[in-house]
Design an enzyme around this catalytic site. Structure first.
Site, short mmCIF file in Angstrom:
data_model
loop_
_atom_site.label_atom_id
_atom_site.label_comp_id
_atom_site.label_asym_id
_atom_site.label_seq_id
_atom_site.Cartn_x
_atom_site.Cartn_y
_atom_site.Cartn_z
N LYS A 190 0.87 -1.18 0.00
CA LYS A 190 0.00 0.00 0.00
C LYS A 190 0.92 1.24 0.00
O LYS A 190 1.44 1.64 1.03
CB LYS A 190 -0.88 -0.01 1.26
CG LYS A 190 -2.22 0.66 1.12
CD LYS A 190 -2.15 2.16 0.90
CE LYS A 190 -1.86 2.94 2.14
NZ LYS A 190 -1.64 4.38 1.84
N GLY A 244 6.16 4.70 8.87
CA GLY A 244 5.38 5.94 8.89
C GLY A 244 5.45 6.58 10.25
O GLY A 244 6.41 6.39 11.01
N SER A 245 4.42 7.32 10.58
CA SER A 245 4.43 8.13 11.80
C SER A 245 4.08 7.29 13.03
O SER A 245 3.36 6.29 12.92
CB SER A 245 3.42 9.25 11.65
OG SER A 245 2.12 8.69 11.47
N GLY A 247 1.42 4.27 13.57
CA GLY A 247 2.04 3.02 14.02
C GLY A 247 1.33 2.46 15.24
O GLY A 247 1.08 1.24 15.33
N GLU A 303 8.45 0.86 11.67
CA GLU A 303 9.59 1.77 11.47
C GLU A 303 9.02 3.17 11.54
O GLU A 303 8.35 3.62 10.61
CB GLU A 303 10.25 1.52 10.11
CG GLU A 303 10.77 0.11 9.90
CD GLU A 303 12.01 -0.21 10.72
OE1 GLU A 303 12.53 0.71 11.39
OE2 GLU A 303 12.42 -1.36 10.72
N CYS A 358 13.42 10.11 8.14
CA CYS A 358 13.16 9.64 9.51
C CYS A 358 14.38 9.80 10.39
O CYS A 358 14.27 10.08 11.58
CB CYS A 358 12.72 8.18 9.47
SG CYS A 358 13.87 7.12 8.57
N GLU A 367 9.03 15.65 16.05
CA GLU A 367 9.55 15.46 14.69
C GLU A 367 8.91 16.49 13.76
O GLU A 367 7.67 16.56 13.68
CB GLU A 367 9.24 14.05 14.21
CG GLU A 367 9.84 13.74 12.85
CD GLU A 367 9.49 12.34 12.36
OE1 GLU A 367 8.33 11.93 12.50
OE2 GLU A 367 10.39 11.67 11.82
P1 NAD Z 1 1.94 8.34 7.88
O1 NAD Z 1 1.99 7.56 9.14
O2 NAD Z 1 0.98 9.46 7.78
O3 NAD Z 1 1.61 7.39 6.65
C1 NAD Z 1 2.42 6.27 6.35
C2 NAD Z 1 1.60 5.27 5.56
O4 NAD Z 1 0.57 4.77 6.41
C3 NAD Z 1 0.90 5.86 4.33
O5 NAD Z 1 0.91 4.90 3.30
C4 NAD Z 1 -0.52 6.08 4.83
O6 NAD Z 1 -1.48 6.05 3.81
C5 NAD Z 1 -0.69 4.90 5.76
N1 NAD Z 1 -1.72 5.06 6.79
C6 NAD Z 1 -2.15 6.22 7.35
N2 NAD Z 1 -3.15 5.96 8.23
C7 NAD Z 1 -3.33 4.61 8.23
C8 NAD Z 1 -4.21 3.74 8.93
N3 NAD Z 1 -5.11 4.20 9.79
N4 NAD Z 1 -4.11 2.42 8.69
C9 NAD Z 1 -3.20 1.94 7.82
N5 NAD Z 1 -2.36 2.72 7.11
C10 NAD Z 1 -2.42 4.04 7.32
O7 NAD Z 1 3.44 8.82 7.62
P2 NAD Z 1 4.01 9.69 6.41
O8 NAD Z 1 3.61 11.11 6.65
O9 NAD Z 1 3.67 9.04 5.12
O10 NAD Z 1 5.58 9.52 6.63
C11 NAD Z 1 6.30 10.28 7.52
C12 NAD Z 1 6.60 9.49 8.77
O11 NAD Z 1 7.26 8.27 8.42
C13 NAD Z 1 7.57 10.22 9.68
O12 NAD Z 1 7.18 10.06 11.02
C14 NAD Z 1 8.88 9.50 9.41
O13 NAD Z 1 9.83 9.61 10.44
C15 NAD Z 1 8.42 8.10 9.20
N6 NAD Z 1 9.44 7.32 8.49
C16 NAD Z 1 10.13 6.37 9.19
C17 NAD Z 1 11.14 5.65 8.56
C18 NAD Z 1 11.93 4.59 9.29
O14 NAD Z 1 12.62 3.82 8.64
N7 NAD Z 1 11.87 4.53 10.62
C19 NAD Z 1 11.43 5.90 7.22
C20 NAD Z 1 10.69 6.88 6.55
C21 NAD Z 1 9.70 7.58 7.19
#
Ligand code: NAD
Length: 495
Positions: free
Chosen positions: A193, A246-247, A251, A268, A302, A399
């Protein structure tokens, strides 16, 4: 205020870029023909309408992935999976230019950055895990026997099953590769996704997977948003594991929901990574490394090294040099070779970053450079350095995910470590020093999944990746990536 360069090329979607769902080897529209607009963040123009998968599409994708767990894919030996992974790497390499262009168009980053990092790293990741595919071994384990009889016990590592891979927008191709390559090496199947903000490179990757010899249904790609598409994947009982990047907010929600069906979860998440500059450091190298850790990918990283702790004796010098590095960034068209800092991914992200900058000002930090947005079109923000900041300020704790750094003075090294660890996050840390003993001692004291000495973001597919504390649960990449994608089974023969 810096003006944004004139747009050059390309501004439209490269020919042949898919915009539909990829399920069971077929491209097609979403159920009900739903789609989402995809915007070029550097121009604010529409790039494409992308199919928006709903629960019915996720269900079809999961069924296709489950079928391959007892199909052609399951019958392939590890060596054959390795051949396919190497083919995927070759195909990414052959399409490196268009993949880099898609990342630049979709995310707003200077095209030289995905050419240098995202695409070669994805290639290296598939090659690394191609090598593991026929080396996933168990162990023979001596025991005390069973009811007086000797036994022979051994372990095997089996695929977990169907993996739901949820990817963010900042480095989508690379992060998708981090999830796909180890999972495929271990014999799993996947539903990917992509983020609603940047699905293009992953859709293009789907086209390459279709040419790689991977049986239909082993990898399915369902773009859409989080609340509908991502949630359907997390709730689906046919999914065995969620690999999420993601965030922390999302998470946490995913871990809670995954508990309902006992899905395995790897998270992550975000970071607020420290960079500690000791008084003996090569200051020029440290400043260059810190600037990269702040401004690479517009700070939408990240592991961005956003809290810079500097010994008071070198503080003014480092603040001035970092401010100079910020002022020297060239904002503009991601396809202009002179550009070093692109647009933020969306209007929402630009507003979030500007909100944090205002918060920093109102909490009393000094703006040593930047501190403003840039008139559009495009979601640009001037790279910003805050000095005279303290570790308890919002800008030092939350962040920001934009080109914003906070420079904080310390008096002795124990204070530096204490401050570095005073955060909810624990993804990465960088230490700048010429003192080898000090470097290793501090590396042991900092709570982070990765510690880099004298260099920022020295990542490699062979090295485990993941965070402590709010930065996540579990590891990807290296042997840890294989462990995270297998279930260990023990077999005991009573002799
Ligand atoms: P986000 O959490 O908003 O979204 C990440 C993904 O999750 C997207 O595909 C989104 O559509 C999906 N998502 C959102 N809500 C969901 C739900 N309720 N159920 C299932 N999936 C859902 O994050 P973002 O804004 O896309 O990315 C930025 C974040 O990602 C930052 O916090 C960054 O630090 C983190 N990040 C971490 C790493 C790592 O390796 N630790 C790497 C890159 C980014």
């Amino acid at each position: 205020m810096t003006t944004v360069n004139e747009a050059t090329k390309p501004t439209t979607l490269p020919e042949g870029t898919p915009t539909e769902l990829y399920i069971n080897g077929q491209w097609g529209p979403a159920a009900g023909n739903r789609s989402l607009p995809n915007i070029n963040p550097a121009t604010e123009e529409l790039l494409a309408d992308i199919a928006f998968g709903g629960p019915a599409d996720i269900d079809a994708a999961v069924k296709a992935a489950r079928a391959q767990l007892s199909g052609e894919w399951a019958a392939l030996p590890g060596a054959a999976r390795g051949v396919i992974l190497n083919r995927i790497a070759d195909l990414i390499e052959e399409h490196a230019e268009v993949l880099a262009q898609l990342e630049a168009l979709d995310i707003g980053k200077p095209v030289g950055q995905p050419q240098m990092l995202d695409v070669p790293n994805a290639v290296a990741t598939f090659r690394h895990f191609a090598g593991w595919a026929d080396k996933i071994t168990g162990a023979t384990i001596p025991t005390s026997g069973y009811m007086g009889r000797p036994t022979h016990s051994y372990t095997v590592r089996e695929p977990i099953g169907v993996i739901g891979a949820i990817v963010p927008w900042n480095t989508p191709l690379m992060i998708a590769a981090w999830k796909l390559a180890p999972a495929l090496a271990a014999g799993n199947t996947l539903v990917v996704k992509p983020s609603e903000d940047a699905p293009l490179s992953i859709l293009y990757l789907g086209k390459l997977l279709a040419q790689s010899g991977l049986p239909d249904g082993v990898v399915n790609i369902v773009p859409g948003d989080g609340a509908v598409t991502g949630n359907a994947l997390v709730e689906h009982p046919g999914v065995d594991k969620i690999s999420f990047t993601g965030s922390p907010v999302v998470g946490r929600l995913i871990q809670q929901k995954a508990a309902e069906t006992f899905k395995r979860v790897v998270l992550e998440l975000g970071g607020k990574s420290p960079q500690i500059i000791l008084p003996d450091a090569d200051i020029e190298a440290a400043v260059a490394g810190c600037a990269m850790g702040l401004f690479f990918n517009q700070g939408e990283v990240c592991a961005a090294g956003t809290r810079i702790f500097v010994h008071r004796s070198r503080y003014d010098e480092v603040v001035a040099a970092l401010a100079g590095a910020a002022e020297a960034q060239v904002l503009g068209d991601p396809f202009d070779p002179a550009t070093t800092l692109g647009a933020l991914v969306s209007e929402k992200q630009r507003n979030t970053v500007l909100g944090y900058i205002e918060k920093g000002k109102s909490e009393g930090a000094h703006v040593a450079a930047g501190g403003v947005g840039v008139d559009g079109p495009g979601y640009f923000v001037r790279p910003t350095i805050f000095s005279n900041a303290t570790n308890d300020m919002t800008i030092a704790q939350e962040e920001i995910f934009g080109p914003v750094g906070v420079v904080i003075a310390y008096d002795d090294v124990s204070e530096a470590i204490r401050l570095a660890n005073e955060t909810q996050y624990g993804l990465a840390a960088t230490i700048w020093t010429r003192d080898v003993a000090q470097a290793h001692t501090l590396a042991g004291q900092v709570r982070a999944g990765a510690v880099w000495i004298n260099g920022w973001a020295a990542i490699d597919p062979a090295l485990p990746w993941g965070g402590m504390k709010t930065s996540g649960i579990g590891r990807e990449l290296g042997w840890a990536g294989i462990l995270a994608n297998t279930e260990e089974k023990v077999v005991t023969v009573v002799l």
